[in-house]
Scaffold this motif. Structure first.
Motif, short mmCIF file in Angstrom:
data_model
loop_
_atom_site.label_atom_id
_atom_site.label_comp_id
_atom_site.label_asym_id
_atom_site.label_seq_id
_atom_site.Cartn_x
_atom_site.Cartn_y
_atom_site.Cartn_z
N ARG A 295 0.68 -1.19 0.01
CA ARG A 295 0.04 -0.11 0.27
C ARG A 295 0.99 0.95 -0.03
NH1 ARG A 295 -3.83 0.75 4.60
NH2 ARG A 295 -5.41 1.25 2.24
N SER A 296 0.36 2.62 -0.09
CA SER A 296 0.99 3.75 -0.52
C SER A 296 1.16 3.66 1.59
CB SER A 296 0.34 4.85 -0.88
OG SER A 296 -0.86 4.88 -0.29
N GLN A 297 2.23 4.79 1.14
CA GLN A 297 2.55 5.52 2.28
C GLN A 297 1.09 6.58 2.93
OE1 GLN A 297 6.57 7.42 1.16
NE2 GLN A 297 4.95 9.28 0.41
N HIS A 298 1.26 7.14 1.95
CA HIS A 298 -0.45 8.24 2.57
C HIS A 298 -1.54 6.42 3.03
CE1 HIS A 298 1.27 10.66 -0.48
NE2 HIS A 298 1.02 11.49 0.14
N ALA A 299 -1.81 5.48 2.40
CA ALA A 299 -3.30 5.19 2.74
C ALA A 299 -2.10 4.31 4.30
CB ALA A 299 -3.15 3.57 1.96
N LEU A 300 -1.20 3.84 4.33
CA LEU A 300 -0.40 3.45 5.46
C LEU A 300 -0.23 4.13 6.48
CD1 LEU A 300 3.09 1.93 4.15
CD2 LEU A 300 0.55 0.76 5.32
N MET A 301 -0.45 5.93 6.34
CA MET A 301 -0.43 6.48 7.21
C MET A 301 -2.20 6.57 8.12
SD MET A 301 0.28 10.76 7.19
CE MET A 301 -0.54 11.10 6.03
N ILE A 302 -2.92 6.88 6.59
CA ILE A 302 -4.44 6.83 7.77
C ILE A 302 -4.52 5.30 8.41
CG2 ILE A 302 -6.82 6.58 7.03
CD1 ILE A 302 -5.86 9.29 7.00
N ASP A 303 -4.73 4.24 8.09
CA ASP A 303 -4.46 2.63 8.80
C ASP A 303 -3.68 3.31 10.13
OD1 ASP A 303 -6.41 1.44 6.52
OD2 ASP A 303 -3.59 0.72 5.92
N ASN A 304 -2.22 3.56 10.07
CA ASN A 304 -1.62 3.69 11.42
C ASN A 304 -2.49 4.48 12.33
OD1 ASN A 304 0.58 1.74 11.11
ND2 ASN A 304 1.72 3.45 10.10
N PHE A 305 -3.28 6.00 11.40
CA PHE A 305 -3.66 6.70 12.45
C PHE A 305 -4.68 5.92 13.19
CE2 PHE A 305 -6.91 10.62 12.16
CZ PHE A 305 -6.42 11.30 13.18
N ALA A 306 -5.87 5.00 12.31
CA ALA A 306 -6.48 4.84 12.98
C ALA A 306 -6.72 3.53 14.37
CB ALA A 306 -7.27 4.13 11.24
N ASP A 307 -5.54 3.13 13.64
CA ASP A 307 -5.34 1.61 14.59
C ASP A 307 -3.97 3.06 16.14
OD1 ASP A 307 -5.46 -0.18 13.39
OD2 ASP A 307 -2.77 -0.46 12.22
N LEU A 308 -4.26 3.89 15.86
CA LEU A 308 -3.58 4.22 17.46
C LEU A 308 -4.79 5.13 18.14
CD1 LEU A 308 -0.42 6.45 16.39
CD2 LEU A 308 -0.63 4.38 18.15
N ILE A 309 -6.09 5.25 17.03
CA ILE A 309 -6.90 5.89 18.02
C ILE A 309 -7.64 5.00 18.29
CG2 ILE A 309 -9.51 6.48 17.03
CD1 ILE A 309 -8.50 8.13 15.22
N ARG A 310 -7.81 3.39 18.53
CA ARG A 310 -8.26 2.43 18.26
C ARG A 310 -7.66 1.92 20.03
NH1 ARG A 310 -8.53 -0.35 12.93
NH2 ARG A 310 -10.72 0.64 12.48
N ASN A 311 -6.55 1.80 20.13
CA ASN A 311 -5.77 1.27 21.44
C ASN A 311 -5.16 2.02 22.18
OD1 ASN A 311 -3.20 2.35 20.18
ND2 ASN A 311 -2.38 1.16 18.63
N GLY A 312 -5.18 3.31 21.88
CA GLY A 312 -4.98 4.13 23.06
C GLY A 312 -3.98 3.79 23.12
N ASP A 313 -2.78 3.60 23.24
CA ASP A 313 -1.64 4.18 23.00
C ASP A 313 -1.03 5.16 23.60
OD1 ASP A 313 1.16 3.17 23.79
OD2 ASP A 313 1.45 1.10 22.87
N ALA A 314 -0.94 5.30 24.48
CA ALA A 314 -0.35 6.01 25.79
C ALA A 314 0.72 6.89 24.83
CB ALA A 314 -0.74 7.18 27.04
N ALA A 315 1.41 5.76 25.46
CA ALA A 315 3.32 6.33 24.75
C ALA A 315 3.78 5.91 23.83
CB ALA A 315 3.83 4.22 25.47
N GLU A 316 2.94 5.68 22.76
CA GLU A 316 3.44 4.96 21.80
C GLU A 316 2.74 6.62 20.75
OE1 GLU A 316 2.67 3.00 17.00
OE2 GLU A 316 1.55 1.97 19.09
N ARG A 317 1.40 7.32 21.57
CA ARG A 317 1.25 8.40 21.10
C ARG A 317 2.06 9.71 20.99
NH1 ARG A 317 -5.41 8.27 22.73
NH2 ARG A 317 -5.68 7.25 20.71
N GLU A 318 3.46 9.84 21.96
CA GLU A 318 4.03 10.11 22.42
C GLU A 318 5.49 9.99 22.02
OE1 GLU A 318 4.46 12.45 24.87
OE2 GLU A 318 2.13 12.57 25.54
N ILE A 319 5.40 9.29 21.01
CA ILE A 319 6.51 9.25 20.18
C ILE A 319 6.06 9.91 18.85
CG2 ILE A 319 7.87 7.60 18.32
CD1 ILE A 319 7.46 5.11 20.58
N TRP A 320 4.77 9.76 18.80
CA TRP A 320 4.48 10.71 17.38
C TRP A 320 4.72 12.21 18.28
CZ3 TRP A 320 4.41 8.76 12.74
CH2 TRP A 320 4.31 7.57 12.54
N LEU A 321 3.79 12.93 18.95
CA LEU A 321 3.95 13.89 18.64
C LEU A 321 5.68 14.76 19.62
CD1 LEU A 321 1.57 13.74 22.07
CD2 LEU A 321 0.99 14.79 20.06
#
Length: 358
Positions: A295-321
């Motif tokens: 899949r394209s990097q844009h599509a992967l970004m959307i999937d990763n965004f959706a996954d992080l919304i679902r799993n609520g992993d605060a530590a992983e969210r901090e990595i992006w921030l």
């Protein structure tokens, strides 16, 4: 069991929104729920190609919708913090286009996201491609300790009616539009802790006063350095990256938008990956390391965004921030140097918008 898709609303109907909308619509983890523009007619025209998506007039009406889980903010930079702040306050997760207005602006947004327990992610797509993680993981084995990074990113572009030539809505011009990717590459591959010195040279469009080219060198802690050369003036599409270490170098010639499936490029016969070389290797000895993706990097970004919304992993969210903040800090330093140059040579910088970074 069918997975519930994250319902995403888009604020803004400009060019970048047209790139991401089909990726949202085709995702198995998200769907395009609504699109807003300042006029209903523009929103209606946009959603005509996306069955099931609702047209909304104005960002506030989209943010207020109960059926919207997350908001993708594709507005001019001048409006991003305001829209993102309202979305987070309303309990919506946020995917926000780059660049941000300033590091201080992003810190306010990230503090609000943490307070609300929401995901805030910038829309830098290349970091979601498996090539980025593959390079990071193999850096030490392939090139030893990374010491320097060079990026060159040019797209031929001269439409002065485009927002990129508007110093009010997009004050950093080509520096914000393109050097953002250079600084994100610094964060990903050099991983410096602090900027120690910087020198930047910029070129302004004589008609609009927009920055159309920027070249610079940055010195970081531990002796790490980065050079960048970006703009609209080269007459060709160039997206080159070289990271040099103590025992070799890695290069890419498509680090922003891979030739295979980056928007504007659709070349399934061109492999995505990076080149490794060391010692006195000639071209015949260069090793191409393929990093395929279905899949394209844009599509992967959307999937990763959706996954992080679902799993609520605060530590992983901090990595992006953290990655976003560091990128913006380095970009702010570039912009501050450009402003210093403008003040020193006012005759060479017509109509330059001397915005500070509040």
């Amino acid at each position: 069991m069918t997975m519930t898709k994250v319902k995403i609303g888009i604020v803004g109907t400009g060019f970048i929104a047209t790139i991401l909308a089909p990726q949202i619509q085709s995702s198995k983890k998200a769907r395009l729920d609504a699109v807003s523009s300042r006029t209903l007619a523009k929103a209606e025209s946009f959603v005509a190609n996306y069955p099931g998506a609702i047209a909304v007039e104005g960002a506030d009406h989209l943010i207020a919708r109960d059926d919207v889980d997350a908001v993708y903010i594709a507005t001019p930079t001048s409006a991003k913090e305001d829209v993102a702040s309202r979305a987070l306050t309303a309990g919506k997760h946020v995917l926000i286009e780059k660049p941000l207005h300033s590091a201080a602006s992003f810190k306010r947004l990230s503090a609000l996201a943490r307070q609300k327990g929401l995901l805030l992610m910038d829309a830098t797509h290349f970091v979601h491609h498996p090539r980025t993680s593959a390079m990071r993981q193999r850096l030490a084995a392939l090139i030893g300790a990374p010491r320097s990074l060079h990026t060159m990113f040019y797209f031929p572009f001269s439409d002065r009616e485009n927002i990129r030539f508007d110093p009010i809505d997009e004050p950093m011009g080509a520096a914000g539009d393109m050097a953002w990717y250079s600084m994100r590459a610094v964060v990903e591959y050099l991983a410096p802790d602090a900027l120690e010195d910087i020198k930047v040279f910029a070129e302004w469009d004589p008609h609009s006063g927009a920055v159309i080219r920027a070249t610079g060198v940055l010195q970081f802690n531990a002796g790490k350095t980065a050079t960048f050369d970006v703009g609209y003036t080269a007459g060709a599409a160039v997206m080159e990256l070289t990271v040099a270490g103590t025992s070799g170098i890695l290069t890419q010639d498509d680090f922003v938008l891979d030739w295979q499936s980056g928007f504007g490029f659709d070349n399934p016969d061109i492999q995505t990956g990076f080149i490794h070389r060391s010692g006195l290797a000639t071209r015949n000895d260069f090793a191409f390391i393929e990093t395929p993706s279905e899949r394209s990097q844009h599509a992967l970004m959307i999937d990763n965004f959706a996954d992080l919304i679902r799993n609520g992993d605060a530590a992983e969210r901090e990595i992006w921030l953290s990655a976003t903040e560091k990128t913006q800090v380095f970009l702010d330093a570039i912009w501050q140097e450009i402003q210093t140059q403008a003040r020193a040579s006012p005759a060479m910088t017509p109509q330059v918008n001397m915005r500070e970074n509040p």
